[in-house]
Write a protein that holds these residues in place. Structure first.
Motif, short mmCIF file in Angstrom:
data_model
loop_
_atom_site.label_atom_id
_atom_site.label_comp_id
_atom_site.label_asym_id
_atom_site.label_seq_id
_atom_site.Cartn_x
_atom_site.Cartn_y
_atom_site.Cartn_z
N TYR A 152 -29.02 6.70 20.19
CA TYR A 152 -29.05 6.88 18.73
C TYR A 152 -30.07 5.95 18.10
CZ TYR A 152 -27.68 7.04 13.84
OH TYR A 152 -27.70 7.17 12.48
N SER A 154 -31.60 7.21 14.71
CA SER A 154 -31.29 7.51 13.31
C SER A 154 -30.76 8.94 13.24
CB SER A 154 -32.54 7.39 12.44
OG SER A 154 -33.47 8.43 12.78
N ASP A 155 -30.11 9.27 12.14
CA ASP A 155 -29.64 10.64 11.94
C ASP A 155 -30.82 11.62 11.95
OD1 ASP A 155 -27.15 9.57 11.71
OD2 ASP A 155 -26.67 10.47 9.77
N ASP A 156 -31.92 11.20 11.34
CA ASP A 156 -33.08 12.09 11.25
C ASP A 156 -33.64 12.40 12.64
OD1 ASP A 156 -32.88 12.22 8.54
OD2 ASP A 156 -34.49 10.79 8.11
N ALA A 158 -32.04 12.17 15.52
CA ALA A 158 -31.05 12.97 16.25
C ALA A 158 -31.12 14.42 15.82
CB ALA A 158 -29.65 12.40 16.02
N SER A 159 -31.23 14.64 14.53
CA SER A 159 -31.28 16.00 14.00
C SER A 159 -32.51 16.74 14.52
CB SER A 159 -31.31 15.92 12.48
OG SER A 159 -31.14 17.19 11.93
N LYS A 167 -25.72 18.45 18.95
CA LYS A 167 -26.10 17.27 18.16
C LYS A 167 -25.12 16.96 17.04
CE LYS A 167 -29.41 19.81 15.27
NZ LYS A 167 -30.83 20.03 14.98
N ASP A 168 -24.66 17.97 16.29
CA ASP A 168 -23.76 17.70 15.16
C ASP A 168 -22.45 17.09 15.63
OD1 ASP A 168 -25.68 18.71 13.49
OD2 ASP A 168 -24.77 20.70 13.30
N LEU A 171 -22.95 13.43 16.85
CA LEU A 171 -23.11 12.50 15.72
C LEU A 171 -21.77 12.22 15.03
CD1 LEU A 171 -26.45 13.71 14.10
CD2 LEU A 171 -25.99 11.42 15.00
N GLU A 172 -20.99 13.27 14.85
CA GLU A 172 -19.70 13.10 14.17
C GLU A 172 -18.76 12.22 14.99
OE1 GLU A 172 -16.97 13.58 11.08
OE2 GLU A 172 -19.13 13.90 11.18
N LYS A 175 -19.89 8.59 14.79
CA LYS A 175 -19.59 7.97 13.48
C LYS A 175 -18.12 7.59 13.38
CE LYS A 175 -23.41 9.82 10.90
NZ LYS A 175 -23.98 10.98 10.28
#
Length: 361
Positions: A152, A154-156, A158-159, A167-168, A171-172, A175
């Motif tokens: 990881y 950043s969110d950007d 990873a997206s 991926k979603d 990430l969830e 978090k």
């Protein structure tokens, strides 16, 4: 007796090319229906483990965490004595756990040609890696596992770069696991007289994170190989979601000087398995124990597991915390750049607890 089609296939092709270069992994071998384990996966006798039945690691219910200080105490005691424990009612929603499990099956169900796009040679980023075994270039015998490893940043990122199939959900899960991680580390640090996790301590304890999706396909001769060889993690803490199949074993030193052995960590629905990694052992000057563990192969089921590794930042220097040494305790470990420690771990085959010796005084 003539060999089966599957056996003839494994004899007539280049296994390394099929498994690694073409991206089929061991899942591809298993899907061929092979009846015997290819010799490249047969482990030496010393890699196989002595199992102690009817014992396991502590199971801790966190439902009363806010009101009962004994719950936090039991976490600290488990980290000191066992290095491993299971948590119930930990606050990570069951639908998040189910989501990341489904996403793992979805990714590994993709065609080999798609998964291969995330291999070391083709991946768009060092942060995204699909592979097999642990370190095929340095292993005498390969491990019966495929994986997707996602670092990881950043969110950007990873997206943009993580596979859309998972991926979603990843990430969830990360978090929600981070919220739990902060609770556990606050308690564990409190036991070491660290009153506050400031910015520097936060970087040392949880400055970087990685999630792995692990796939252990059904194996024709599971007793001859391993899913993951004996090792300890290089993390501060590892948060493991395992499915209902089982196969994770933890090394315990038997009392009364008897031979030590390995205990099974039985899957408990909705639970998470937490273990101390080498970084926290070093930061705590050995008070918290990073313990060897391994995964055995299964003869009749495909198994998945999903660890989140919470680590120092690669650029951090780790060593015993000043608060731990304040009473005059001698340091057992030298200060070491965390990225050097991690490189040392990944450049060799799994070898038990030998990585931590790299940091000893």
């Amino acid at each position: 007796m003539a060999p089966t089609v599957a056996e003839s296939a494994t004899e007539s092709f280049d296994l390394t090319d099929f498994v690694i270069n073409q991206g089929n992994g061991v899942k591809g071998l298993s899907d061929l229906g092979i009846k015997s384990l290819p010799r490249q996966y047969i482990q030496p006798q010393e890699a196989l483990i002595n199992i102690i039945p009817n014992e396991s690691i502590p199971v801790i219910d966190m439902s009363n965490w806010e009101n009962d200080p004994k719950v936090a105490e039991s976490v600290c005691e488990a980290a000191e004595k066992f290095g491993f424990f299971q948590l119930l009612n930990h606050g990570v929603p069951l639908e998040v756990l189910k989501g990341v499990e489904d996403a793992t099956h979805r990714f590994f169900g993709l065609p080999a040609a798609v998964k291969r796009n995330y291999s070391k040679e083709l991946s768009p980023s060092n942060s995204v890696r699909f592979g097999t075994s642990f370190s095929p270039d340095s292993e005498k015998a390969l491990e019966w596992k495929d994986y997707l490893s996602l670092f990881y940043v950043s969110d950007d990122e990873a997206s943009a770069l993580w596979p859309p199939e998972c991926k979603d959900e990843c990430l969830e899960y990360m978090k929600k696991a981070e919220i739990l991680c902060r609770k556990l580390l606050t308690a564990l640090m409190g036991r070491l007289n660290v009153k506050e996790i400031d910015e520097k301590k936060e970087s040392l304890l949880m400055g970087s994170r990685r999630i792995n999706l692990n796939y252990y396909p059904r194996c024709p001769n599971p007793q001859l190989t391993v899913g993951v060889g004996r090792h300890s993690d290089v993390s501060s803490l590892t948060f493991l979601l395992q499915d209902e199949i089982g196969g994770l074993y933890v090394r315990v030193n038997e009392v009364k000087g008897e031979e030590d052995g390995w205990v099974h960590v039985p899957p408990i629905e909705g639970s998470l398995v937490i273990n101390v990694g080498d970084a926290l052992q070093i930061l705590s000057n050995g008070r918290y124990k990073s313990v060897e563990h391994c995964v055995i192969a299964s003869g009749n089921k495909n198994r998945i597991s999903i660890p989140v590794f919470v680590n120092p930042k690669p650029s951090d220097v780790i060593g015993p915390l000043p608060e731990v040494l304040a009473s005059g305790e001698k340091p057992k470990y030298k200060n070491i750049l965390y990225s050097d420690y991690v490189k040392h771990f990944f450049r060799k085959a799994h070898d038990g607890k030998k990585t931590v010796e790299f940091a000893e005084v």
